[in-house]
Design a protein around this motif. Structure first.
Motif, short mmCIF file in Angstrom:
data_model
loop_
_atom_site.label_atom_id
_atom_site.label_comp_id
_atom_site.label_asym_id
_atom_site.label_seq_id
_atom_site.Cartn_x
_atom_site.Cartn_y
_atom_site.Cartn_z
N LEU A 43 52.61 31.18 45.93
CA LEU A 43 51.85 30.37 44.97
C LEU A 43 50.42 30.12 45.45
N VAL A 44 50.27 29.76 46.72
CA VAL A 44 48.93 29.48 47.25
C VAL A 44 48.08 30.75 47.26
N VAL A 45 48.67 31.89 47.63
CA VAL A 45 47.93 33.16 47.63
C VAL A 45 47.40 33.46 46.23
N TRP A 46 48.23 33.29 45.22
CA TRP A 46 47.80 33.56 43.85
C TRP A 46 46.68 32.60 43.42
N VAL A 47 46.86 31.32 43.67
CA VAL A 47 45.86 30.33 43.24
C VAL A 47 44.52 30.59 43.92
N LEU A 48 44.55 30.73 45.26
CA LEU A 48 43.30 30.96 45.98
C LEU A 48 42.70 32.33 45.66
N GLY A 49 43.56 33.33 45.48
CA GLY A 49 43.06 34.67 45.13
C GLY A 49 42.35 34.69 43.79
N LEU A 50 42.94 34.02 42.80
CA LEU A 50 42.28 33.96 41.49
C LEU A 50 40.99 33.15 41.57
N ALA A 51 40.98 32.09 42.35
CA ALA A 51 39.76 31.30 42.53
C ALA A 51 38.67 32.15 43.20
N LEU A 52 39.07 32.94 44.20
CA LEU A 52 38.10 33.83 44.86
C LEU A 52 37.55 34.86 43.88
N ALA A 53 38.45 35.44 43.08
CA ALA A 53 38.01 36.46 42.11
C ALA A 53 37.00 35.88 41.13
N MET A 54 37.22 34.64 40.71
CA MET A 54 36.27 34.00 39.80
C MET A 54 34.96 33.70 40.52
N THR A 55 35.05 33.29 41.78
CA THR A 55 33.86 32.93 42.55
C THR A 55 32.93 34.12 42.75
N ILE A 56 33.50 35.30 43.03
CA ILE A 56 32.66 36.48 43.30
C ILE A 56 32.50 37.39 42.09
N GLY A 57 33.12 37.03 40.96
CA GLY A 57 33.00 37.86 39.76
C GLY A 57 33.64 39.23 39.93
N ALA A 58 34.83 39.26 40.48
CA ALA A 58 35.50 40.52 40.80
C ALA A 58 36.16 41.19 39.60
N TRP A 59 36.23 40.52 38.47
CA TRP A 59 37.02 41.01 37.34
C TRP A 59 36.54 42.36 36.80
N ASP A 60 35.29 42.71 37.03
CA ASP A 60 34.78 43.98 36.50
C ASP A 60 34.64 45.05 37.57
N GLN A 61 35.32 44.85 38.72
CA GLN A 61 35.21 45.81 39.82
C GLN A 61 36.53 46.57 39.98
N GLY A 62 36.42 47.89 40.09
CA GLY A 62 37.60 48.75 40.16
C GLY A 62 38.52 48.44 41.33
N TRP A 63 37.94 48.19 42.50
CA TRP A 63 38.77 47.90 43.67
C TRP A 63 39.63 46.67 43.43
N PHE A 64 39.09 45.68 42.70
CA PHE A 64 39.84 44.47 42.44
C PHE A 64 41.03 44.74 41.52
N HIS A 65 40.82 45.58 40.52
CA HIS A 65 41.94 45.93 39.63
C HIS A 65 43.06 46.61 40.41
N ALA A 66 42.70 47.51 41.31
CA ALA A 66 43.71 48.18 42.14
C ALA A 66 44.41 47.18 43.05
N LYS A 67 43.64 46.28 43.66
CA LYS A 67 44.24 45.26 44.53
C LYS A 67 45.19 44.39 43.72
N LEU A 68 44.76 43.98 42.57
CA LEU A 68 45.59 43.14 41.71
C LEU A 68 46.90 43.84 41.36
N LEU A 69 46.84 45.13 41.10
CA LEU A 69 48.06 45.90 40.83
C LEU A 69 49.02 45.82 42.01
N PHE A 70 48.52 46.00 43.22
CA PHE A 70 49.40 45.96 44.40
C PHE A 70 49.91 44.54 44.68
N VAL A 71 49.12 43.53 44.36
CA VAL A 71 49.60 42.15 44.53
C VAL A 71 50.69 41.86 43.50
#
Length: 147
Positions: free
Chosen positions: A67-95
């Motif tokens: 739960l903490v990994v998901w909450v902090l990970g989503l907060a990090l993604a919003m902080t750095i604007g990762a939603w439009d980056q390919g590496w993030f989509h791949a990472k999200l798939l593996f998570v």
């Protein structure tokens, strides 16, 4: 203001990494504990001991860390604007795959505690390799950002 945002990012990142390590440790341990439970007869003292250990692993380490990994990970993604980056989509798939693995292994561990043996020891050993492979891929995606 910029300094406060930078510090918030670093604290989010540190927390995410710490709880990711806890979660991964639990994902490595659960299949191993299931292997140790496998030969024990249902209801035996050994079976009860492994059942208690697996229950504690799930309740104290695995689920809270997930739960903490998901909450902090989503907060990090919003902080750095990762939603439009390919590496993030791949990472999200593996998570997401690791989260599914978590759910499958928890369900199978509960079946084993009930006396069933849904997987052989060999299958458990093979399944136990998945978190390590996924972790290696995720680390490469986050550090190298290949796309």
């Amino acid at each position: 203001m910029q300094e406060a945002l930078a510090m918030t990012y670093l604290w989010l990142k540190a927390g995410h990494i710490i709880f990711m390590v806890f979660w991964m440790a639990g994902l490595f341990m659960l299949p191993r504990q299931m292997i140790y439970l496998h030969p024990a007869a249902a209801g035996s003292p050994e079976s009860d001991l492994w059942a208690k250990r697996m229950g504690l692993l799930r309740k104290v380490i695995l689920t809270p860390s997930l739960l903490v990994v998901w909450v902090l990970g989503l907060a990090l993604a919003m902080t750095i604007g990762a939603w439009d980056q390919g590496w993030f989509h791949a990472k999200l798939l593996f998570v997401i795959l690791l989260t599914g693995f978590h759910g499958i292994m928890v369900a199978r561990s509960k079946k084993m505690i009930a006396g069933e043996r849904p997987m052989s020891e060999k299958q458990l050993r093979i399944w136990g390799e998945f978190p390590g492979m996924a972790l290696a891929i995720i680390v490469v995606l986050v550090i190298v950002k290949p796309f």
